[in-house]
Design an enzyme around this catalytic site. Structure first.
Site, PDB file in Angstrom:
ATOM      1  N   TYR A  35      11.264   3.761   7.753  1.00 23.49           N
ATOM      2  CA  TYR A  35       9.884   3.357   8.181  1.00 23.49           C
ATOM      3  C   TYR A  35       9.997   1.857   9.162  1.00 23.49           C
ATOM      4  O   TYR A  35       9.293   1.509   9.923  1.00 23.49           O
ATOM      5  CB  TYR A  35       8.822   2.805   7.179  1.00 23.49           C
ATOM      6  CG  TYR A  35       8.617   4.078   6.432  1.00 23.49           C
ATOM      7  CD1 TYR A  35       7.201   4.695   6.721  1.00 23.49           C
ATOM      8  CD2 TYR A  35       9.141   4.742   5.600  1.00 23.49           C
ATOM      9  CE1 TYR A  35       6.861   6.038   6.491  1.00 23.49           C
ATOM     10  CE2 TYR A  35       8.855   6.169   4.937  1.00 23.49           C
ATOM     11  CZ  TYR A  35       7.651   6.608   5.176  1.00 23.49           C
ATOM     12  OH  TYR A  35       7.466   7.682   4.930  1.00 23.49           O
ATOM     13  N   GLY A  63      -7.212  -3.635   0.202  1.00 26.23           N
ATOM     14  CA  GLY A  63      -7.774  -4.803   1.264  1.00 26.23           C
ATOM     15  C   GLY A  63      -7.427  -4.435   2.756  1.00 26.23           C
ATOM     16  O   GLY A  63      -6.558  -3.422   2.946  1.00 26.23           O
ATOM     17  N   LYS A 105     -13.346   4.492   3.243  1.00 26.44           N
ATOM     18  CA  LYS A 105     -13.013   3.900   4.600  1.00 26.44           C
ATOM     19  C   LYS A 105     -12.182   4.782   5.345  1.00 26.44           C
ATOM     20  O   LYS A 105     -12.077   4.841   6.612  1.00 26.44           O
ATOM     21  CB  LYS A 105     -12.507   2.465   4.480  1.00 26.44           C
ATOM     22  CG  LYS A 105     -11.096   2.412   3.700  1.00 26.44           C
ATOM     23  CD  LYS A 105      -9.851   2.485   4.837  1.00 26.44           C
ATOM     24  CE  LYS A 105      -8.645   2.409   3.774  1.00 26.44           C
ATOM     25  NZ  LYS A 105      -7.561   2.675   4.601  1.00 26.44           N
ATOM     26  N   THR A 107      -8.854  -0.596   9.007  1.00 28.87           N
ATOM     27  CA  THR A 107      -8.571   0.896   9.327  1.00 28.87           C
ATOM     28  C   THR A 107      -9.177   1.535  10.751  1.00 28.87           C
ATOM     29  O   THR A 107      -8.708   2.216  11.469  1.00 28.87           O
ATOM     30  CB  THR A 107      -8.680   1.522   8.090  1.00 28.87           C
ATOM     31  OG1 THR A 107      -8.219   0.821   7.228  1.00 28.87           O
ATOM     32  CG2 THR A 107      -8.123   3.111   8.390  1.00 28.87           C
ATOM     33  N   ARG A 134      -3.414   5.436  10.419  1.00 27.72           N
ATOM     34  CA  ARG A 134      -3.114   7.037  10.105  1.00 27.72           C
ATOM     35  C   ARG A 134      -4.498   7.758  10.389  1.00 27.72           C
ATOM     36  O   ARG A 134      -4.584   8.836  11.135  1.00 27.72           O
ATOM     37  CB  ARG A 134      -2.379   7.318   8.889  1.00 27.72           C
ATOM     38  CG  ARG A 134      -1.222   6.786   8.536  1.00 27.72           C
ATOM     39  CD  ARG A 134      -0.755   7.055   7.140  1.00 27.72           C
ATOM     40  NE  ARG A 134       0.537   6.235   6.782  1.00 27.72           N
ATOM     41  CZ  ARG A 134       1.150   6.415   5.822  1.00 27.72           C
ATOM     42  NH1 ARG A 134       0.592   7.177   4.850  1.00 27.72           N
ATOM     43  NH2 ARG A 134       2.159   5.814   5.159  1.00 27.72           N
ATOM     44  N   ASN A 135      -5.580   7.314   9.693  1.00 26.32           N
ATOM     45  CA  ASN A 135      -6.631   7.807   9.522  1.00 26.32           C
ATOM     46  C   ASN A 135      -7.336   8.127  11.063  1.00 26.32           C
ATOM     47  O   ASN A 135      -7.942   9.006  11.315  1.00 26.32           O
ATOM     48  CB  ASN A 135      -7.315   7.514   8.471  1.00 26.32           C
ATOM     49  CG  ASN A 135      -7.075   8.005   7.249  1.00 26.32           C
ATOM     50  OD1 ASN A 135      -7.268   8.951   6.623  1.00 26.32           O
ATOM     51  ND2 ASN A 135      -6.497   6.726   6.383  1.00 26.32           N
ATOM     52  N   GLU A 151      -4.962  10.165   3.963  1.00 22.57           N
ATOM     53  CA  GLU A 151      -5.597  10.367   2.800  1.00 22.57           C
ATOM     54  C   GLU A 151      -7.106  10.551   2.920  1.00 22.57           C
ATOM     55  O   GLU A 151      -7.842  11.642   2.244  1.00 22.57           O
ATOM     56  CB  GLU A 151      -5.584   9.023   1.862  1.00 22.57           C
ATOM     57  CG  GLU A 151      -4.250   8.787   1.230  1.00 22.57           C
ATOM     58  CD  GLU A 151      -4.073   9.600   0.362  1.00 22.57           C
ATOM     59  OE1 GLU A 151      -4.713  10.558  -0.269  1.00 22.57           O
ATOM     60  OE2 GLU A 151      -3.136   9.156  -0.528  1.00 22.57           O
TER      61      GLU A 151
END
Length: 337
Positions: free
Chosen positions: A54, A141, A196, A253, A260-261, A286
């Protein structure tokens, strides 16, 4: 040596966010051992002090080590930090529970709702391990792992029903670059972090479809409204959703193109199927895994969550992109609440 520096934390696992929190805790003076599933990752962390999976370009603290053996990682651990996919938590935790110390505090970094049960991560943890809620904390957070690894300023909320436990966790992850606040509102923090992800999918979809900043701002704002409605219905305090674990995490996010989302949603907005978007994203998303469970929670408590409903319908193939947009824009007008 101070008492703080004697603290020992086991971080499961060696993914991006787990590695970032492991670095935070090591920088704070905590003795940290990371549990990695792959031997080559553990070996690289121990030999080269880097995580090639990563963050191959970031040096890790010398006090941060790794192992593939869960018993070794948990031996003498004051804190067990869990950063694994929410849907695999129950099965994994059942294997690890025999090695958890009687006084170990569990810290959840997970931002998902378990399918089939609609349980939050902290609820799964207490159910599987039998550990009381006062020893289970949540850290949540607006924390993008890459920025954390670069030493850029960030903050988060540490929530636990027992304020003393929250303060203990706060102390072992407080650095000059990372500022944790404490809270007793575990429900609000977990729901803010879980929902979120679904809203970020919606923002990504809008971006992929070429919709403008107005549309994205609308989704973020109304997404916060429906998140707050659900959280309050489950007993959360509205101030939590206006804080770091709510609005803060939502903004980070939804606004960061590489989250990712949002990335997954962008792929969907450009016309990729769920399977194609999964392959393109390559990491656990997720929001995709938890959307249906979150909607189930909302329906069980009579909470209206139109964005979550439309995203869930799109993921399951019940509506097209055009139908999803129309479903949101053609809702009956009403007062803003």
């Amino acid at each position: 040596m101070s008492q703080l520096r004697l603290a020992r934390a086991a971080v499961f696992s060696a993914g991006s966010w787990g590695t970032a929190v492991a670095k935070i805790m090591a920088d704070a003076g905590t003795d940290v051992i990371v549990h990695a599933r792959r031997g080559e990752i553990a070996d690289a962390i121990n030999r080269e002090h880097r995580n090639p999976g990563y963050f191959p370009d970031v040096d890790l603290p010398q006090t941060l080590t790794a192992t593939t053996d869960p018993a070794t990682a948990l031996d003498g651990a004051d804190f067990l930090v869990l950063s694994i996919p929410a849907q695999s938590l129950r099965e994994s935790l059942a294997l690890w529970t025999p090695h958890i110390g009687r006084d170990t505090v569990i810290v959840s970094l997970m931002k998902g709702i378990e399918r089939d049960t609609d349980l939050r991560a902290s609820e799964v943890i207490t159910e599987v391990t039998g550990i009381p809620a006062k020893r289970v904390a949540v850290l949540s957070g607006p924390n993008l792992a890459r920025e954390i690894m670069a030493g850029q300023p960030a903050a988060a909320t540490v929530a636990c029903p027992d304020e003393a436990t929250a303060i203990r966790v706060q102390q072992v992850c407080h650095t000059s670059c990372f500022r944790p606040y404490t809270s007793t509102d575990v429900t609000g923090c977990e729901l803010g972090g879980a929902v979120k992800n679904v809203i970020a999918l919606a923002v990504g979809i809008a971006s992929g479809m070429g919709l403008g900043h107005n549309a994205q701002a609308m989704l973020i704002t109304r997404g916060l409204a429906e998140t707050t409605r659900l959280a309050m219905a489950l007993g959360a305090h509205p101030a939590t959703l206006a804080g770091l674990a709510g609005l803060g995490d939502l903004i980070a996010t939804c606004s960061f193109p590489l989250s990712r989302n949002r990335t997954f949603g962008t792929h969907l907005g450009k016309g990729l199927s769920v399977e194609e978007a999964t392959a393109a994203t390559r990491q656990t998303t997720e929001g995709v895994k938890s959307a249906e469970a979150i909607l189930g929670l909302a329906q069980a408590h009579g909470v209206d969550m139109p964005i979550t409903y439309v995203v869930t319908a799109l993921l399951s193939g019940k509506v097209t992109l055009e139908q999803a947009t129309a479903a949101l824009m053609q809702r009956p007008p009403k007062p803003e609440r």
